[in-house]
Design an enzyme around this catalytic site. Sequence first.
Site, mmCIF file in Angstrom:
data_model
loop_
_atom_site.group_PDB
_atom_site.id
_atom_site.type_symbol
_atom_site.label_atom_id
_atom_site.label_comp_id
_atom_site.label_asym_id
_atom_site.label_seq_id
_atom_site.Cartn_x
_atom_site.Cartn_y
_atom_site.Cartn_z
ATOM 1 C CD GLU A 62 -3.142 1.081 1.985
ATOM 2 O OE1 GLU A 62 -3.526 -0.042 2.362
ATOM 3 O OE2 GLU A 62 -3.736 2.143 2.266
ATOM 4 C CG ASP A 141 -0.521 13.808 -1.051
ATOM 5 O OD1 ASP A 141 -1.482 13.729 -0.276
ATOM 6 O OD2 ASP A 141 0.663 13.673 -0.686
ATOM 7 C CB THR A 216 -9.042 5.339 3.462
ATOM 8 O OG1 THR A 216 -9.503 6.412 2.646
ATOM 9 C CG2 THR A 216 -8.604 4.173 2.595
HETATM 10 C C1 LIG Z 1 -4.575 12.198 0.749
HETATM 11 S S1 LIG Z 1 -3.638 11.165 1.763
HETATM 12 C C2 LIG Z 1 -4.522 9.619 1.698
HETATM 13 C C3 LIG Z 1 -4.142 8.681 2.797
HETATM 14 C C4 LIG Z 1 -4.834 7.315 2.771
HETATM 15 N N1 LIG Z 1 -4.473 6.554 1.601
HETATM 16 C C5 LIG Z 1 -6.333 7.464 2.866
HETATM 17 O O1 LIG Z 1 -7.014 7.202 1.866
HETATM 18 O O2 LIG Z 1 -6.818 7.830 3.960
HETATM 19 C C6 LIG Z 1 -2.221 10.823 0.737
HETATM 20 C C7 LIG Z 1 -1.107 10.148 1.505
HETATM 21 O O3 LIG Z 1 -0.023 9.834 0.637
HETATM 22 C C8 LIG Z 1 1.174 10.006 1.375
HETATM 23 N N2 LIG Z 1 2.306 10.135 0.431
HETATM 24 C C9 LIG Z 1 2.671 11.205 -0.292
HETATM 25 N N3 LIG Z 1 3.768 10.927 -1.011
HETATM 26 C C10 LIG Z 1 4.110 9.647 -0.736
HETATM 27 C C11 LIG Z 1 5.152 8.780 -1.154
HETATM 28 N N4 LIG Z 1 6.081 9.191 -2.031
HETATM 29 N N5 LIG Z 1 5.203 7.537 -0.647
HETATM 30 C C12 LIG Z 1 4.280 7.115 0.234
HETATM 31 N N6 LIG Z 1 3.246 7.886 0.661
HETATM 32 C C13 LIG Z 1 3.172 9.134 0.179
HETATM 33 C C14 LIG Z 1 0.918 11.260 2.184
HETATM 34 O O4 LIG Z 1 1.768 11.388 3.302
HETATM 35 C C15 LIG Z 1 -0.543 11.033 2.606
HETATM 36 O O5 LIG Z 1 -0.667 10.347 3.835
#
Ligand SMILES: C[S@@+](CC[C@H](N)C(=O)[O-])C[C@H]1O[C@@H](n2cnc3c(N)ncnc32)[C@H](O)[C@@H]1O
Length: 237
Positions: A62, A141, A216
């Site tokens: 994930e 994001d 989520t």
């Molecule tokens: C909008 S949030 C969604 C979180 C979760 N998937 C949810 O649906 O509740 C996007 C997540 O992607 C993470 N993220 C951003 N760049 C990333 C990367 N290069 N590798 C892993 N996670 C990343 C951010 O820290 C953030 O927690």
Amino acid sequence: MTAYKSGDPTTLNRLYGRAKGKPLRQGQQALVDTLLPRIAVPAEGPVTAQALFGHDCPLHFEIGFGGGEHMAYRADLLPDHGFIGAEPFLNGVAQALTHVDGDNGAHPPLGNVRIHHGDALEVLERVPDGALSFLYLLHPDPWPKARHAKRRMMNDGPVDLFARKLKPGGEFRFGTDHPIYLRHALMVMRRHTDQFRWLAQGPQDFQQRPSGWPETRYAAKARAQGHEIWYFRYTRN
Ligand SMILES: C[S@@+](CC[C@H](N)C(=O)[O-])C[C@H]1O[C@@H](n2cnc3c(N)ncnc32)[C@H](O)[C@@H]1O
């Protein structure tokens, strides 16, 4: 997230959100100090089921698990499968550790989860090609401005990487509530039809949350704000 080029894993110097938020509660900090080192993905070397779990098993990955609720649900549902989650946001990692630890006694600890506190693509690169059964990208994001489109996780470089790491018949699940991201992602995936087959038969397949796909935290917030959410399942050719 930076633009990604294969062989040149992204660094997180241009994260969309924050890498650290509120100070951790004492219990969370204790889990970061004691549990995380035990279940962290090793910093170097191939990321295999053997290396992580000591035996072969189907592997799930994930990207950006947020608070880890989806990963924990899936890991609890499939105890014989191995789960790898990557998330740079420390508070999210701490929440995921609470789930892995058993949610304060609500369920037994999850022994089949490994966590990387950092960039998902750096770890994904170290997974052998064709090793993954499932890959999840839920509400990445958005980077909504056109001039930031290259920073979106859904781009040709990362999608090629996803294709390489999934086994034939493996599944890529992607969800978003962002209309700009939706259009962008569909455009990108249309360029990868030699690698991925979209499993939707009709609109209900992408407008309704499929079973086995828990909501989520981010999706719940989006729904509460009246956003529509779209769900995509692709199988690796
Ligand atoms: C909008 S949030 C969604 C979180 C979760 N998937 C949810 O649906 O509740 C996007 C997540 O992607 C993470 N993220 C951003 N760049 C990333 C990367 N290069 N590798 C892993 N996670 C990343 C951010 O820290 C953030 O927690």
